[in-house]
Design a protein around this motif. Structure first.
Motif, PDB file in Angstrom:
ATOM      1  N   GLY A 292       0.983  -1.333   0.105  1.00 39.83           N
ATOM      2  CA  GLY A 292       0.081  -0.080  -0.015  1.00 39.83           C
ATOM      3  C   GLY A 292       0.943   1.108   0.067  1.00 39.83           C
ATOM      4  N   VAL A 293       1.971   1.206  -0.322  1.00 40.35           N
ATOM      5  CA  VAL A 293       2.802   2.277  -0.274  1.00 40.35           C
ATOM      6  C   VAL A 293       2.571   3.518  -1.162  1.00 40.35           C
ATOM      7  CG1 VAL A 293       5.272   1.022   0.701  1.00 40.35           C
ATOM      8  CG2 VAL A 293       4.788   1.365  -1.703  1.00 40.35           C
ATOM      9  N   GLU A 294       2.233   3.236  -2.122  1.00 38.63           N
ATOM     10  CA  GLU A 294       2.131   4.377  -3.071  1.00 38.63           C
ATOM     11  C   GLU A 294       0.863   5.340  -2.775  1.00 38.63           C
ATOM     12  OE1 GLU A 294       2.661   2.419  -7.378  1.00 38.63           O
ATOM     13  OE2 GLU A 294       1.976   1.086  -5.917  1.00 38.63           O
ATOM     14  N   ARG A 295      -0.102   4.691  -1.868  1.00 35.26           N
ATOM     15  CA  ARG A 295      -1.290   5.621  -1.268  1.00 35.26           C
ATOM     16  C   ARG A 295      -0.666   6.266  -0.313  1.00 35.26           C
ATOM     17  NH1 ARG A 295      -3.793   0.586  -2.529  1.00 35.26           N
ATOM     18  NH2 ARG A 295      -3.607  -0.284  -0.293  1.00 35.26           N
ATOM     19  N   LEU A 296       0.661   6.374   0.150  1.00 35.04           N
ATOM     20  CA  LEU A 296       1.078   7.033   1.210  1.00 35.04           C
ATOM     21  C   LEU A 296       1.744   8.280   0.745  1.00 35.04           C
ATOM     22  CD1 LEU A 296       3.061   4.208   3.514  1.00 35.04           C
ATOM     23  CD2 LEU A 296       0.896   5.609   4.186  1.00 35.04           C
ATOM     24  N   VAL A 297       2.053   8.233  -0.432  1.00 35.19           N
ATOM     25  CA  VAL A 297       2.442   9.624  -1.276  1.00 35.19           C
ATOM     26  C   VAL A 297       1.375  10.741  -1.236  1.00 35.19           C
ATOM     27  CG1 VAL A 297       3.500  10.481  -3.182  1.00 35.19           C
ATOM     28  CG2 VAL A 297       3.977   8.176  -2.610  1.00 35.19           C
ATOM     29  N   THR A 298       1.904  11.635  -0.634  1.00 37.06           N
ATOM     30  CA  THR A 298       0.793  12.736  -0.613  1.00 37.06           C
ATOM     31  C   THR A 298       1.573  14.237  -1.255  1.00 37.06           C
ATOM     32  OG1 THR A 298       1.866  13.391   1.736  1.00 37.06           O
ATOM     33  CG2 THR A 298      -0.094  12.114   1.539  1.00 37.06           C
ATOM     34  N   ARG A 299       2.635  13.966  -1.651  1.00 35.51           N
ATOM     35  CA  ARG A 299       3.258  15.350  -2.087  1.00 35.51           C
ATOM     36  C   ARG A 299       4.415  14.914  -3.073  1.00 35.51           C
ATOM     37  NH1 ARG A 299       4.984  20.417   1.569  1.00 35.51           N
ATOM     38  NH2 ARG A 299       5.627  21.995  -0.122  1.00 35.51           N
ATOM     39  N   ALA A 300       4.907  15.638  -4.119  1.00 31.48           N
ATOM     40  CA  ALA A 300       5.880  15.364  -4.781  1.00 31.48           C
ATOM     41  C   ALA A 300       6.571  17.149  -5.262  1.00 31.48           C
ATOM     42  CB  ALA A 300       5.754  14.669  -6.179  1.00 31.48           C
ATOM     43  N   VAL A 301       7.774  17.021  -5.081  1.00 34.84           N
ATOM     44  CA  VAL A 301       8.558  18.308  -5.292  1.00 34.84           C
ATOM     45  C   VAL A 301       9.752  18.162  -6.159  1.00 34.84           C
ATOM     46  CG1 VAL A 301       7.499  19.330  -2.893  1.00 34.84           C
ATOM     47  CG2 VAL A 301       9.932  18.122  -3.146  1.00 34.84           C
ATOM     48  N   ASP A 302      10.083  19.343  -6.750  1.00 36.65           N
ATOM     49  CA  ASP A 302      11.259  19.332  -7.579  1.00 36.65           C
ATOM     50  C   ASP A 302      12.449  19.432  -6.707  1.00 36.65           C
ATOM     51  OD1 ASP A 302       9.883  19.102  -9.958  1.00 36.65           O
ATOM     52  OD2 ASP A 302       9.698  21.295 -10.151  1.00 36.65           O
ATOM     53  N   LEU A 303      13.627  19.014  -6.972  1.00 43.84           N
ATOM     54  CA  LEU A 303      14.820  18.937  -6.379  1.00 43.84           C
ATOM     55  C   LEU A 303      15.424  20.351  -6.090  1.00 43.84           C
ATOM     56  CD1 LEU A 303      17.228  17.524  -5.064  1.00 43.84           C
ATOM     57  CD2 LEU A 303      18.445  17.542  -7.355  1.00 43.84           C
ATOM     58  N   ALA A 304      14.983  21.338  -6.892  1.00 39.45           N
ATOM     59  CA  ALA A 304      15.391  22.544  -6.809  1.00 39.45           C
ATOM     60  C   ALA A 304      14.676  23.123  -5.446  1.00 39.45           C
ATOM     61  CB  ALA A 304      15.115  23.520  -7.913  1.00 39.45           C
ATOM     62  N   ASP A 305      13.490  22.840  -5.355  1.00 37.00           N
ATOM     63  CA  ASP A 305      12.713  23.275  -4.182  1.00 37.00           C
ATOM     64  C   ASP A 305      12.895  22.781  -2.911  1.00 37.00           C
ATOM     65  OD1 ASP A 305      11.422  25.030  -6.171  1.00 37.00           O
ATOM     66  OD2 ASP A 305       9.930  23.829  -6.591  1.00 37.00           O
ATOM     67  N   LEU A 306      13.539  21.646  -2.824  1.00 32.16           N
ATOM     68  CA  LEU A 306      13.979  20.839  -1.596  1.00 32.16           C
ATOM     69  C   LEU A 306      14.335  21.744  -0.381  1.00 32.16           C
ATOM     70  CD1 LEU A 306      13.760  18.054  -0.445  1.00 32.16           C
ATOM     71  CD2 LEU A 306      16.073  17.643  -0.948  1.00 32.16           C
ATOM     72  N   PRO A 307      15.296  22.608  -0.494  1.00 33.30           N
ATOM     73  CA  PRO A 307      15.583  23.373   0.676  1.00 33.30           C
ATOM     74  C   PRO A 307      14.752  24.044   1.453  1.00 33.30           C
ATOM     75  CG  PRO A 307      17.396  23.522  -0.928  1.00 33.30           C
ATOM     76  CD  PRO A 307      16.071  22.974  -1.585  1.00 33.30           C
ATOM     77  N   ASP A 308      13.890  24.587   0.838  1.00 32.89           N
ATOM     78  CA  ASP A 308      12.649  25.436   1.375  1.00 32.89           C
ATOM     79  C   ASP A 308      11.632  24.171   1.843  1.00 32.89           C
ATOM     80  OD1 ASP A 308      13.440  27.944   0.703  1.00 32.89           O
ATOM     81  OD2 ASP A 308      12.314  27.925  -1.115  1.00 32.89           O
ATOM     82  N   VAL A 309      11.367  23.156   0.984  1.00 31.61           N
ATOM     83  CA  VAL A 309      10.493  22.070   1.610  1.00 31.61           C
ATOM     84  C   VAL A 309      10.963  21.587   2.695  1.00 31.61           C
ATOM     85  CG1 VAL A 309       9.418  19.869   1.186  1.00 31.61           C
ATOM     86  CG2 VAL A 309       9.415  21.673  -0.787  1.00 31.61           C
ATOM     87  N   LEU A 310      12.312  21.248   3.113  1.00 30.56           N
ATOM     88  CA  LEU A 310      12.736  20.821   4.225  1.00 30.56           C
ATOM     89  C   LEU A 310      12.656  21.560   5.219  1.00 30.56           C
ATOM     90  CD1 LEU A 310      16.127  18.973   2.871  1.00 30.56           C
ATOM     91  CD2 LEU A 310      13.991  17.877   3.595  1.00 30.56           C
TER      92      LEU A 310
END
Length: 326
Positions: A292-310
């Protein structure tokens, strides 16, 4: 960027491959954000750095015939190698040939990246349950197993416990995580059943940290002689008043220690890290039924945006798994 002096050494710079060492370059396909990544961002993680360790990618250059170009791989962050962070367009790994091969488990063909990116957390969950079997001296078929903490780790531990034949239940201190799982059909309804005191053969503390109230709840649910398994984070010197046990030493040493809690005999055990066999079990489960792991995914972000997302994830409460695309 040097994150650790123990275990795997991470660096953002180009690799300097020692004479006789082997090197592999991997083009990342998809990465996952782990709770331990956020602990490293906030400086609350103990032990060696593993920043950027959930990923699937393809070997593009290699000095070992065991991992030729075109091989699809995941990452095991525990073997003693030098590597870059997985939060990059390319990941480099170098070291002794066997260690490099163990650090890059080969992924089965034809499986979606959104499933394979869960290989490392699923391997940690598998290791947790193999530790439980070792500490108990018995398999989990028919055993009552309760997991405290309904994050990604807890979900995977409960799912693999059910797959091993256990009667598994999953609890969380707040209802939002269980509501999220029910709404997304990740786990069967019976997994969130009510659990009576003194009824469980194994209770796994799978929250981000082994907080005192959670450990007390685990001990309350455990039957006399049962196993409470420490999976969540601990720090040196952690103890619970009334329980004669070095919690951090037990977890990191993966020991099993007999103890007493309010007159009840219990066993306190630890789970820490992964092994090659754990990745094999995890990949088999992901291929067979996906957990059921794919149903755990709630968000996908670009690598360039990762610092702000973290930075955002480090100070907010987020349900499910965040994925990163290069």
């Amino acid at each position: 960027m040097h994150l650790s002096t123990a275990g795997p050494v991470l660096s953002a710079g180009p690799p300097v491959r020692p004479e006789g060492a082997h090197g592999v370059l991997v083009r990342t396909e998809l990465m996952g954000v782990c709770r331990s990544d956020l602990k490293e961002v906030t400086g609350t993680r103990g032990g060696p750095g593993q920043f950027g360790h959930e990923l699937v990618g393809e070997v593009v250059d290699s000095t070992t015939a065991r991992l030729p170009p075109g091989t699809r791989v995941c990452l095991d962050p525990n073997p003693p190698v030098r590597r870059g962070t997985g939060f990059a367009e390319q990941l480099w790994v170098c070291g002794e040939e066997d260690a490099v091969a163990r650090a890059l488990p080969v992924a089965p063909p034809g499986v979606a990246a959104r499933r394979l990116v869960f290989a490392e957390p699923a391997a940690c969950a598998a290791h947790c349950l193999t530790s439980a079997v070792r500490h108990r001296g018995a398999d989990l078929r028919g055993a009552a197993v309760c997991v405290l903490g309904a994050g990604v780790a807890g979900v995977l531990i409960a799912a693999l416990a059910r797959r091993a034949g256990a009667v598994a239940s999953l609890r969380n201190r707040t209802p939002d995580r269980l509501d999220f799982l029910r709404d997304n059909g990740v786990l069967p309804e019976e997994v969130s059943r009510t659990v009576a005191p003194d009824s469980q053969d194994v209770v796994v503390v799978a929250a981000s940290f082994v907080f005192p109230d959670l450990l007390e709840e685990a001990l309350r649910l455990l039957r006399p002689g049962g196993l409470v398994l420490l999976y969540g984070g601990t720090r040196a010197g952690d103890r619970l008043p009334g329980l004669d046990c070095d919690l951090d030493g037990v977890r990191r040493g993966e020991r099993a220690v007999p103890a007493r809690w309010r007159g009840k005999p219990v066993v306190v055990g630890g789970s820490y890290g992964t092994s090659t066999a754990d990745f094999a079990l995890a990949l088999e489960a992901l291929v067979d039924d996906g957990l059921g792991v794919e149903r755990l995914v709630t968000r996908a972000v670009d690598l360039a945006d990762l610092p702000d997302v973290l930075r955002e994830l480090a100070v907010t409460r987020h349900l499910g798994k965040v994925l990163v695309t290069p």
